[in-house]
Motif scaffolding. Sequence first.
Motif, PDB file in Angstrom:
ATOM      1  N   LEU A   1     -24.525  17.698 -11.564  1.00 25.07           N
ATOM      2  CA  LEU A   1     -23.192  17.715 -10.953  1.00 25.07           C
ATOM      3  C   LEU A   1     -22.108  17.748 -12.026  1.00 25.07           C
ATOM      4  O   LEU A   1     -21.117  18.472 -11.908  1.00 25.07           O
ATOM      5  CB  LEU A   1     -23.013  16.483 -10.068  1.00 25.07           C
TER       6      LEU A   1
ATOM      7  N   PHE B   1     -17.321  17.678  -7.861  1.00 27.61           N
ATOM      8  CA  PHE B   1     -18.554  17.579  -8.646  1.00 27.61           C
ATOM      9  C   PHE B   1     -18.459  16.454  -9.678  1.00 27.61           C
ATOM     10  O   PHE B   1     -19.359  15.617  -9.806  1.00 27.61           O
ATOM     11  CB  PHE B   1     -18.838  18.904  -9.366  1.00 27.61           C
TER      12      PHE B   1
ATOM     13  N   SER C   1     -18.331  12.928  -8.182  1.00 31.45           N
ATOM     14  CA  SER C   1     -19.663  12.546  -7.717  1.00 31.45           C
ATOM     15  C   SER C   1     -20.540  12.111  -8.883  1.00 31.45           C
ATOM     16  O   SER C   1     -21.256  11.105  -8.802  1.00 31.45           O
ATOM     17  CB  SER C   1     -20.313  13.713  -6.971  1.00 31.45           C
ATOM     18  N   ALA C   2     -20.475  12.860  -9.983  1.00 32.26           N
ATOM     19  CA  ALA C   2     -21.293  12.534 -11.156  1.00 32.26           C
ATOM     20  C   ALA C   2     -20.900  11.185 -11.739  1.00 32.26           C
ATOM     21  O   ALA C   2     -21.750  10.316 -11.978  1.00 32.26           O
ATOM     22  CB  ALA C   2     -21.144  13.627 -12.218  1.00 32.26           C
TER      23      ALA C   2
END
Length: 314
Positions: free
Chosen positions: A243, A26, A29-30
């Motif tokens: 995210l 997460f 990805s952010a």
Amino acid sequence: MSAESAASAATKPETPDNSASRGLLFALSAYGLWGVMPLFLKLVDHIPAVEVVAHRIIWSVPIAGAVLLALGRTSDIKAALRSPRTLALAALTASLITVNWGIYVWAIAVDRTVEAALGYYINPLMSIAMGAALLGEKLSPVQVAAVGLAIVAVGVLTVEAGGLPWVSLALASTFAVYGFLRKTLPIGPSQGFFLEVLLLTVPSLAYLVWLSVGGEGHFVPSQPENMVLLVLCGPATAVPLILFGFGAKLLRYSTIGIMQYISPTIVFLIAVFVFREPLGASRMIAFALIWAALALYSWSMFSRRAQSRPPPIN
């Protein structure tokens, strides 16, 4: 798989390793999405920054709302809307993040992306200084040295430019104050983000209507490319924030602290190698000082974490 086994799998507690792996995914990805954000913002650099920010707010609302519905956390928003203190604090944090977004969008549009990257490198060091000044937190000698190196870097840029590097300092300070106040908002990250953009919707809509009436807006059927890009401002804003919120819940604070350098590093590389922004000797010296400061800060953070671990049991 039967319904019973599926339900059993869904309710099975996660192992720490699995939880950390999901949190890492997460967060990566952010930070990756935040890092490549300048590439998207360059596509809308012909549109005034205030208009872009207004669309970022408007089109974030349905995405953030859908996430809350999926999580079943709408009751938190209802409670927040009944609390004057929560609303006032959310309005303040919303104002700060709006200013931050506006400066960032403008900086990308006018080829000052390197300064924007520097601002987000300075941010964690400014947060340390704020903790000492506002909360009375005691800084270790290493942390004092890290903050001192950041101050020297700002001084180098000030001499080189003949004035304070206000873009970098404004981005760092608004985000540091935002993070400081955001911690006191008594709701979760997803709920807080939805509440912020919800409060900003009315002034944003009013501004966009005013532009439309005056014939100055870019969200018009005769410009379908602009319409698509402005709608995409919503997911470009909301998705990485959501995210990040999930990742932050599953990871150690120290891990998040180190990972926060990913996005400004990507931004810096894009500014230099894609946008071809100039990087003179003074800027290189300033970045070297900031990177040294961040290395000291990271080392002190990991050292403190290692010292806080209980001794092994023989």
